[in-house]
Design a protein around this motif. Structure first.
Motif, PDB file in Angstrom:
ATOM      1  N   GLY A  75      36.905  50.168  40.019  1.00  0.00           N
ATOM      2  CA  GLY A  75      36.650  50.459  38.605  1.00  0.00           C
ATOM      3  C   GLY A  75      36.357  49.190  37.815  1.00  0.00           C
ATOM      4  N   MET A  76      37.080  48.117  38.120  1.00  0.00           N
ATOM      5  CA  MET A  76      36.837  46.826  37.448  1.00  0.00           C
ATOM      6  C   MET A  76      35.403  46.353  37.704  1.00  0.00           C
ATOM      7  N   LEU A  77      34.956  46.492  38.943  1.00  0.00           N
ATOM      8  CA  LEU A  77      33.589  46.075  39.284  1.00  0.00           C
ATOM      9  C   LEU A  77      32.559  46.940  38.553  1.00  0.00           C
ATOM     10  N   ALA A  78      32.882  48.224  38.369  1.00  0.00           N
ATOM     11  CA  ALA A  78      31.988  49.115  37.611  1.00  0.00           C
ATOM     12  C   ALA A  78      31.816  48.611  36.182  1.00  0.00           C
ATOM     13  N   THR A  79      32.905  48.107  35.570  1.00  0.00           N
ATOM     14  CA  THR A  79      32.793  47.583  34.207  1.00  0.00           C
ATOM     15  C   THR A  79      31.933  46.326  34.162  1.00  0.00           C
ATOM     16  N   VAL A  80      31.959  45.565  35.240  1.00  0.00           N
ATOM     17  CA  VAL A  80      31.123  44.351  35.301  1.00  0.00           C
ATOM     18  C   VAL A  80      29.644  44.740  35.340  1.00  0.00           C
ATOM     19  N   ILE A  81      29.310  45.769  36.119  1.00  0.00           N
ATOM     20  CA  ILE A  81      27.924  46.250  36.188  1.00  0.00           C
ATOM     21  C   ILE A  81      27.455  46.679  34.794  1.00  0.00           C
ATOM     22  N   ASN A  82      28.285  47.467  34.093  1.00  0.00           N
ATOM     23  CA  ASN A  82      27.934  47.909  32.732  1.00  0.00           C
ATOM     24  C   ASN A  82      27.788  46.730  31.777  1.00  0.00           C
TER      25      ASN A  82
END
Length: 236
Positions: A75-82
């Protein structure tokens, strides 16, 4: 005239999906960038935290058999993509933007510190703080509360799909009524799902007010910044 000098803008990952079922809707992203540019041009210092629910949500991953810690890290990595997507959209509009990450991942983003974030904002950059708190078991709501307190923001603006806080979910209950303003104690007493409990208590204890408003309606961010009473104000 801007009502606030420095803000923490919390955006939901789901909102970035726009009309899509998954991922990032380029049209919605461009609308967000344009709205942020408008208030940036008024001299507002802007810190942003984005969720990752349009790509991966750690808690729902845990319900499907993922290890909770690994799920939260995904989930943390998903926020980085966004965050990278938003920074790209902002730069395309001519706004300087910088991505800071709570987990070391240079050269994707610089490692977050309060002083780095404040220095960049004072230099006219929009600072996007990604990867949550860097720890599992914390939501991006808690991450945005923490960052808002750290960067000494005047207010947290929580951009959502609904136009404020209601007595019940307005999408499910047609009798739900909206609050123009509400105290943290009342939110906790009523068990309203404004943010998770940890995030709400952090804002209460550190006296950080929140304005919950509909970010998907173009122009609303500027209205909130100029002091118009849209959305719901949460305060002590």
């Amino acid at each position: 005239m801007a009502k606030y000098k420095r803000i923490l803008l919390k955006l939901s990952g789901e909102s970035l999906m726009g009309e899509k079922q998954y991922g990032i809707d380029e049209k919605r992203l461009a609308e967000y960038a344009q709205q942020i540019k408008e208030i940036h041009e008024q001299g507002v210092q802007i810190g942003i935290v984005i969720g990752g629910g349009n790509i991966f949500r750690g808690l729902s991953g845990a319900n499907k058999g993922f290890d909770r810690v690994k799920g939260d890290q995904m989930g943390m990595l998903a926020t980085v993509i966004n965050s990278l997507a938003l920074s790209s959209a902002l730069v395309a509009t001519g706004v300087k933007a910088r991505v800071l990450t709570a987990v070391r991942m240079e050269p994707i983003g610089e490692f977050y510190s309060k002083w780095k974030a404040i220095e960049c904002m004072e230099n006219g950059e929009v600072v996007i703080m990604s990867a949550g708190t860097g720890n599992p078991f914390f939501t991006t709501d808690t991450g945005s509360s923490l960052r808002g307190i750290e960067i000494e923001a005047d207010v947290m603006l929580k951009g959502t799909r609904v136009d404020g806080i209601y007595t019940a979910d307005p999408e499910k209950d047609p009798t739900a009524t909206k609050f123009d303003d509400i105290t943290y104690d009342e939110v906790l007493k009523r068990g309203l799902k404004v943010m998770d409990l940890t995030a709400t208590c952090m804002c209460k204890e550190n006296n950080l007010p929140i304005v919950v408003f509909d970010m998907d309606t173009v122009g609303n961010l500027k209205k909130v910044i100029s002091g118009k009473e849209i959305g719901t104000l949460v305060h002590n």
